[in-house]
Motif scaffolding. Sequence first.
Motif, PDB file in Angstrom:
ATOM      1  N   PRO A   4      49.148  44.049  84.976  1.00 11.54           N
ATOM      2  CA  PRO A   4      48.352  42.828  85.109  1.00 11.54           C
ATOM      3  C   PRO A   4      47.078  42.865  84.261  1.00 11.54           C
ATOM      4  N   SER A   5      46.714  41.703  83.789  1.00  9.49           N
ATOM      5  CA  SER A   5      45.498  41.558  82.988  1.00  9.49           C
ATOM      6  C   SER A   5      44.258  41.757  83.862  1.00  9.49           C
ATOM      7  N   PRO A   6      43.210  42.365  83.298  1.00 15.01           N
ATOM      8  CA  PRO A   6      41.954  42.512  84.040  1.00 15.01           C
ATOM      9  C   PRO A   6      41.085  41.253  84.000  1.00 15.01           C
ATOM     10  N   CYS A   7      41.571  40.192  83.370  1.00 17.71           N
ATOM     11  CA  CYS A   7      40.797  38.956  83.241  1.00 17.71           C
ATOM     12  C   CYS A   7      40.471  38.387  84.620  1.00 17.71           C
ATOM     13  N   ILE A   8      39.198  38.023  84.824  1.00 13.52           N
ATOM     14  CA  ILE A   8      38.774  37.389  86.077  1.00 13.52           C
ATOM     15  C   ILE A   8      38.179  36.004  85.803  1.00 13.52           C
ATOM     16  N   ASN A   9      38.500  35.442  84.656  1.00 14.19           N
ATOM     17  CA  ASN A   9      38.068  34.095  84.262  1.00 14.19           C
ATOM     18  C   ASN A   9      36.557  33.936  84.163  1.00 14.19           C
ATOM     19  N   ILE A  10      35.894  34.992  83.758  1.00 21.64           N
ATOM     20  CA  ILE A  10      34.481  34.938  83.373  1.00 21.64           C
ATOM     21  C   ILE A  10      34.474  35.384  81.915  1.00 21.64           C
TER      22      ILE A  10
END
Length: 66
Positions: A4-10
């Motif tokens: 899974p991507s570590p992206c947290i939409n910040i």
Amino acid sequence: MSVPSPCINICRMSPDTGWCEGCQRTIDEITRWSRTTDDDRRGILAAVAERREWLGAAGQAVETRA
């Protein structure tokens, strides 16, 4: 199963570090993510973990996914 991507939409690039303020990846790592191998993704996540440790030691807040 895919890593899974570590992206947290910040999604803001820090001018001080050159890393995304949300996921601590570089632009190269972000753009490479969707087309790379799971082994490479695990390598990116290891680098992200080291960056988060460094930021924490430097007294900078690190936002993570709950």
